[in-house]
Motif scaffolding. Structure first.
Motif, PDB file in Angstrom:
ATOM      1  N   ASP A  86       0.801  -1.219   0.000  1.00 24.54           N
ATOM      2  CA  ASP A  86       0.000   0.000   0.000  1.00 24.54           C
ATOM      3  C   ASP A  86       0.837   1.273   0.000  1.00 24.54           C
ATOM      4  O   ASP A  86       0.288   2.381  -0.010  1.00 24.54           O
ATOM      5  CB  ASP A  86      -0.935   0.019   1.209  1.00 24.54           C
ATOM      6  CG  ASP A  86      -0.186  -0.090   2.528  1.00 24.54           C
ATOM      7  OD1 ASP A  86       0.976  -0.538   2.503  1.00 24.54           O
ATOM      8  OD2 ASP A  86      -0.757   0.267   3.577  1.00 24.54           O
ATOM      9  N   VAL A  87       2.182   1.135  -0.015  1.00 18.99           N
ATOM     10  CA  VAL A  87       3.007   2.342   0.120  1.00 18.99           C
ATOM     11  C   VAL A  87       2.939   3.235  -1.111  1.00 18.99           C
ATOM     12  O   VAL A  87       3.197   4.435  -1.022  1.00 18.99           O
ATOM     13  CB  VAL A  87       4.484   1.979   0.408  1.00 18.99           C
ATOM     14  CG1 VAL A  87       4.622   1.273   1.729  1.00 18.99           C
ATOM     15  CG2 VAL A  87       5.077   1.160  -0.720  1.00 18.99           C
ATOM     16  N   LEU A  88       2.612   2.694  -2.265  1.00 24.15           N
ATOM     17  CA  LEU A  88       2.518   3.500  -3.478  1.00 24.15           C
ATOM     18  C   LEU A  88       1.153   4.169  -3.618  1.00 24.15           C
ATOM     19  O   LEU A  88       0.918   4.896  -4.572  1.00 24.15           O
ATOM     20  CB  LEU A  88       2.800   2.648  -4.719  1.00 24.15           C
ATOM     21  CG  LEU A  88       4.235   2.157  -4.881  1.00 24.15           C
ATOM     22  CD1 LEU A  88       4.360   1.312  -6.135  1.00 24.15           C
ATOM     23  CD2 LEU A  88       5.203   3.323  -4.936  1.00 24.15           C
ATOM     24  N   GLY A  89       0.256   3.886  -2.684  1.00 22.92           N
ATOM     25  CA  GLY A  89      -1.065   4.495  -2.756  1.00 22.92           C
ATOM     26  C   GLY A  89      -2.043   3.741  -3.634  1.00 22.92           C
ATOM     27  O   GLY A  89      -3.166   4.207  -3.857  1.00 22.92           O
ATOM     28  N   VAL A  90      -1.626   2.563  -4.156  1.00 22.20           N
ATOM     29  CA  VAL A  90      -2.521   1.794  -5.027  1.00 22.20           C
ATOM     30  C   VAL A  90      -3.749   1.319  -4.255  1.00 22.20           C
ATOM     31  O   VAL A  90      -4.887   1.410  -4.734  1.00 22.20           O
ATOM     32  CB  VAL A  90      -1.769   0.595  -5.644  1.00 22.20           C
ATOM     33  CG1 VAL A  90      -2.721  -0.264  -6.462  1.00 22.20           C
ATOM     34  CG2 VAL A  90      -0.625   1.088  -6.522  1.00 22.20           C
ATOM     35  N   THR A  91      -3.522   0.823  -3.042  1.00 20.55           N
ATOM     36  CA  THR A  91      -4.644   0.374  -2.207  1.00 20.55           C
ATOM     37  C   THR A  91      -5.561   1.541  -1.865  1.00 20.55           C
ATOM     38  O   THR A  91      -6.791   1.415  -1.893  1.00 20.55           O
ATOM     39  CB  THR A  91      -4.126  -0.281  -0.921  1.00 20.55           C
ATOM     40  OG1 THR A  91      -3.272  -1.379  -1.258  1.00 20.55           O
ATOM     41  CG2 THR A  91      -5.281  -0.792  -0.067  1.00 20.55           C
ATOM     42  N   SER A  92      -4.968   2.680  -1.546  1.00 22.16           N
ATOM     43  CA  SER A  92      -5.774   3.871  -1.242  1.00 22.16           C
ATOM     44  C   SER A  92      -6.562   4.324  -2.460  1.00 22.16           C
ATOM     45  O   SER A  92      -7.703   4.783  -2.344  1.00 22.16           O
ATOM     46  CB  SER A  92      -4.866   5.013  -0.758  1.00 22.16           C
ATOM     47  OG  SER A  92      -4.200   4.652   0.428  1.00 22.16           O
ATOM     48  N   MET A 151       3.184   7.854  -0.513  1.00 20.63           N
ATOM     49  CA  MET A 151       2.493   8.055   0.762  1.00 20.63           C
ATOM     50  C   MET A 151       1.575   9.271   0.695  1.00 20.63           C
ATOM     51  O   MET A 151       0.466   9.253   1.253  1.00 20.63           O
ATOM     52  CB  MET A 151       3.519   8.209   1.882  1.00 20.63           C
ATOM     53  CG  MET A 151       4.325   6.948   2.171  1.00 20.63           C
ATOM     54  SD  MET A 151       5.641   7.216   3.375  1.00 20.63           S
ATOM     55  CE  MET A 151       4.682   7.675   4.818  1.00 20.63           C
ATOM     56  N   MET A 152       2.014  10.313   0.015  1.00 22.80           N
ATOM     57  CA  MET A 152       1.183  11.511  -0.118  1.00 22.80           C
ATOM     58  C   MET A 152      -0.070  11.223  -0.950  1.00 22.80           C
ATOM     59  O   MET A 152      -1.154  11.711  -0.648  1.00 22.80           O
ATOM     60  CB  MET A 152       1.985  12.654  -0.750  1.00 22.80           C
ATOM     61  CG  MET A 152       3.113  13.188   0.124  1.00 22.80           C
ATOM     62  SD  MET A 152       2.558  13.733   1.768  1.00 22.80           S
ATOM     63  CE  MET A 152       3.035  12.325   2.786  1.00 22.80           C
ATOM     64  N   PHE A 153       0.097  10.425  -2.010  1.00 24.56           N
ATOM     65  CA  PHE A 153      -1.072  10.002  -2.787  1.00 24.56           C
ATOM     66  C   PHE A 153      -2.063   9.275  -1.885  1.00 24.56           C
ATOM     67  O   PHE A 153      -3.281   9.493  -1.956  1.00 24.56           O
ATOM     68  CB  PHE A 153      -0.656   9.085  -3.931  1.00 24.56           C
ATOM     69  CG  PHE A 153      -0.162   9.815  -5.149  1.00 24.56           C
ATOM     70  CD1 PHE A 153      -0.768  10.979  -5.577  1.00 24.56           C
ATOM     71  CD2 PHE A 153       0.914   9.336  -5.887  1.00 24.56           C
ATOM     72  CE1 PHE A 153      -0.316  11.659  -6.696  1.00 24.56           C
ATOM     73  CE2 PHE A 153       1.370   9.999  -7.011  1.00 24.56           C
ATOM     74  CZ  PHE A 153       0.758  11.175  -7.413  1.00 24.56           C
ATOM     75  N   GLY A 154      -1.521   8.387  -1.033  1.00 26.32           N
ATOM     76  CA  GLY A 154      -2.377   7.638  -0.121  1.00 26.32           C
ATOM     77  C   GLY A 154      -3.094   8.544   0.863  1.00 26.32           C
ATOM     78  O   GLY A 154      -4.292   8.376   1.128  1.00 26.32           O
ATOM     79  N   PHE A 156      -3.759  11.749   0.450  1.00 24.69           N
ATOM     80  CA  PHE A 156      -4.719  12.574  -0.287  1.00 24.69           C
ATOM     81  C   PHE A 156      -6.005  11.782  -0.552  1.00 24.69           C
ATOM     82  O   PHE A 156      -7.114  12.292  -0.350  1.00 24.69           O
ATOM     83  CB  PHE A 156      -4.091  13.021  -1.609  1.00 24.69           C
ATOM     84  CG  PHE A 156      -4.984  13.901  -2.439  1.00 24.69           C
ATOM     85  CD1 PHE A 156      -5.153  15.237  -2.119  1.00 24.69           C
ATOM     86  CD2 PHE A 156      -5.657  13.382  -3.544  1.00 24.69           C
ATOM     87  CE1 PHE A 156      -5.982  16.050  -2.888  1.00 24.69           C
ATOM     88  CE2 PHE A 156      -6.486  14.193  -4.306  1.00 24.69           C
ATOM     89  CZ  PHE A 156      -6.648  15.528  -3.981  1.00 24.69           C
ATOM     90  N   ALA A 157      -5.837  10.520  -0.993  1.00 25.86           N
ATOM     91  CA  ALA A 157      -7.012   9.676  -1.235  1.00 25.86           C
ATOM     92  C   ALA A 157      -7.774   9.424   0.053  1.00 25.86           C
ATOM     93  O   ALA A 157      -9.010   9.455   0.084  1.00 25.86           O
ATOM     94  CB  ALA A 157      -6.577   8.350  -1.866  1.00 25.86           C
ATOM     95  N   GLY A 158      -7.028   9.190   1.136  1.00 29.13           N
ATOM     96  CA  GLY A 158      -7.676   8.961   2.430  1.00 29.13           C
ATOM     97  C   GLY A 158      -8.466  10.164   2.901  1.00 29.13           C
ATOM     98  O   GLY A 158      -9.537  10.023   3.505  1.00 29.13           O
ATOM     99  N   SER A 162     -12.461  10.292   3.725  1.00 25.30           N
ATOM    100  CA  SER A 162     -12.991  10.774   5.006  1.00 25.30           C
ATOM    101  C   SER A 162     -14.067  11.835   4.794  1.00 25.30           C
ATOM    102  O   SER A 162     -15.094  11.850   5.482  1.00 25.30           O
ATOM    103  CB  SER A 162     -11.857  11.346   5.863  1.00 25.30           C
ATOM    104  OG  SER A 162     -10.921  10.340   6.187  1.00 25.30           O
ATOM    105  N   ILE A 163     -13.835  12.733   3.832  1.00 21.07           N
ATOM    106  CA  ILE A 163     -14.836  13.763   3.533  1.00 21.07           C
ATOM    107  C   ILE A 163     -16.125  13.128   3.030  1.00 21.07           C
ATOM    108  O   ILE A 163     -17.236  13.502   3.448  1.00 21.07           O
ATOM    109  CB  ILE A 163     -14.279  14.761   2.495  1.00 21.07           C
ATOM    110  CG1 ILE A 163     -13.125  15.566   3.102  1.00 21.07           C
ATOM    111  CG2 ILE A 163     -15.377  15.693   1.993  1.00 21.07           C
ATOM    112  CD1 ILE A 163     -12.394  16.446   2.117  1.00 21.07           C
TER     113      ILE A 163
END
Length: 332
Positions: A86-92, A151-154, A156-158, A162-163
Motif C-alpha cells: 500500500d506504500v505507493l497508494g494503489v490500495t488507497s 504516501m502523499m497520494f495515499g 490525499f485519497a484517504g 474521510s470527507i
C-alpha cells in the motif's frame, strides 16, 4: 531448505482442507474429498463446498499470494522493512474508487453500486494512482522521493474518503464500511475467472524479476554498474505490485498486515534474502496464513463471521513483534 519447503507445502494442504471442512456447518474430510473428486451424492454438501467454501479458500490463496509477493517487491524496491503493497497508494486509490461509487452517488441502482460496480470502481481507482506513480517515477530518480510521493497520494485519497464518509447517508456508509472490513466470500466463480489470471500474471512478473531484485539489494548504484536499468526495473516492479495489490483490493477489499509481515516470516524461516527462495516461500506462507485467518474468521461451529481484516491484523502484530525480537531487528 528443501525440508522446510516440504513442511510448508504439507501445512498448506492441511490448512486448505480445514478451511473447506470447518465453518458454520462442520464437514468431515472424507465428505470434502468425496465431493471434490465427484463421488459425493449429497447436494447440500456439494453446494456448500463447491459454490461457497472452495472459491473462498482459493480466494484466500490468491489474496495471500498477491499481497505477499507485492510486499516482497516493495521492501526490495525501497529497501525498507516496513514497506508494503500500500506504500505507493494503489490500495488507497482502490478505496477511493469504491468510496466515490458508494458514497458519492445516490441515484445509481443498487446492483450497479454493489458487486461488479465495486470491483470496477476499485480497479479504476488503482489504475488511476498507478498511472500517476508511473509518470512520477520517470521524473523522480530517487526511490526515497517516490516512496514519499506514494504516501502523499495515499494520504490525499484517504482525506477524500474521510470527507465522503462525513457527508454520506447511513445506508451507503454501511456498504462502504462493510467493504473496508475485507471479505473472501464475495468472490464467486465469475469473479475468480478474472482475479486468478491477473494475480498469476503479476506473480510471474515477480519471478522474472528475481535476478534484478537480488542485484537491487546491493544498492541502485551497484545495480546500475552491473548493467541493470534501474528505471526500467522500477517500472516493472511498480506494475507488478499494482496488478497484485490492486486486484486483491478490488475483489476482497483492503486487507492489512499480510504484505508487510509475510516477507519477514519467509526470511526468518529460510534465513535468506535470495528472491529465488523468498518469493515462493512468501507465496506458501501468505497462502497458509490467509487460510488460517479465514478459518478463524468463520468461527467454526458458529453462525457468526469476523471481518477478515481484523483477524489478519490480530495475527500480524504478535508475529511481526516476535520476528523482530527473535532476530534482534528487522532484516536480519
Amino acid at each position: 531448505m528443501r525440508t522446510r519447503f516440504i513442511l510448508l507445502i504439507l501445512l498448506f494442504i492441511i490448512a486448505f482442507g480445514c478451511d473447506i471442512a470447518f465453518g458454520s456447518v462442520n464437514l468431515s474430510l472424507a465428505d470434502v474429498w468425496a465431493t471434490l473428486t465427484g463421488h459425493g451424492n449429497d447436494n447440500i454438501y456439494r453446494e456448500i463446498i463447491l459454490n461457497h467454501r472452495l472459491p473462498k479458500a482459493l480466494t484466500a490463496i490468491l489474496t495471500g499470494t498477491a499481497l505477499s509477493v507485492a510486499g516482497v517487491l516493495m521492501q526490495t524496491l525501497f529497501r525498507n522493512p516496513l514497506a508494503g503493497p500500500d506504500v505507493l497508494g494503489v490500495t488507497s486509490g482502490a478505496s477511493l474508487g469504491v468510496a466515490l461509487l458508494t458514497l458519492g452517488t445516490t441515484t445509481l441502482p443498487w446492483l450497479l453500486i454493489a458487486g461488479w460496480g465495486q470491483v470496477l470502481a476499485a480497479v479504476l481507482g488503482a489504475v488511476g494512482v498507478l498511472l500517476l506513480i508511473v509518470i512520477v517515477s520517470v521524473k523522480v530518480p530517487q526511490t526515497v522521493s517516490l516512496l514519499i510521493i506514494g504516501m502523499m497520494f495515499g494520504n490525499f485519497a484517504g482525506a477524500i474518503v474521510s470527507i465522503l464518509q462525513s457527508t454520506s447517508n447511513p445506508d451507503t456508509l454501511k456498504l462502504f464500511i462493510s467493504w473496508t472490513f475485507g471479505s473472501l466470500s464475495a468472490v464467486s466463480w465469475n469473479y475468480m475467472a478474472i482475479m486468478a489470471p491477473i494475480v498469476l500474471i503479476g506473480t510471474v512478473m515477480a519471478f522474472i524479476l528475481q535476478k534484478k531484485l537480488n542485484v537491487l539489494l546491493l544498492g541502485e548504484k551497484y545495480a546500475a554498474g552491473l548493467g541493470v536499468s534501474v528505471l526500467h526495473t522500477r517500472l516493472w516492479i511498480i506494475l507488478a505490485t499494482a496488478l497484485l495489490a490492486g486486484t486483491s483490493t478490488a475483489f476482497t477489499g483492503p486487507i492489512a498486515f499480510i504484505g508487510v509481515t509475510i516477507p519477514h516470516i519467509s526470511r526468518g524461516i529460510f534465513h535468506s534474502s535470495n528472491h529465488k527462495t523468498i518469493i515462493p516461500a512468501s507465496i506458501l506462507c501468505g497462502s497458509v496464513i490467509m487460510l488460517i485467518c479465514d478459518l478463524v474468521s468463520q468461527m467454526p461451529g458458529s453462525q457468526g463471521t469476523l471481518p477478515i481484516n481484523s483477524v489478519t491484523a490480530l495475527f500480524g502484530a504478535p508475529i511481526i513483534i516476535w520476528i523482530i525480537a527473535r532476530n534482534g531487528g528487522m532484516g536480519k
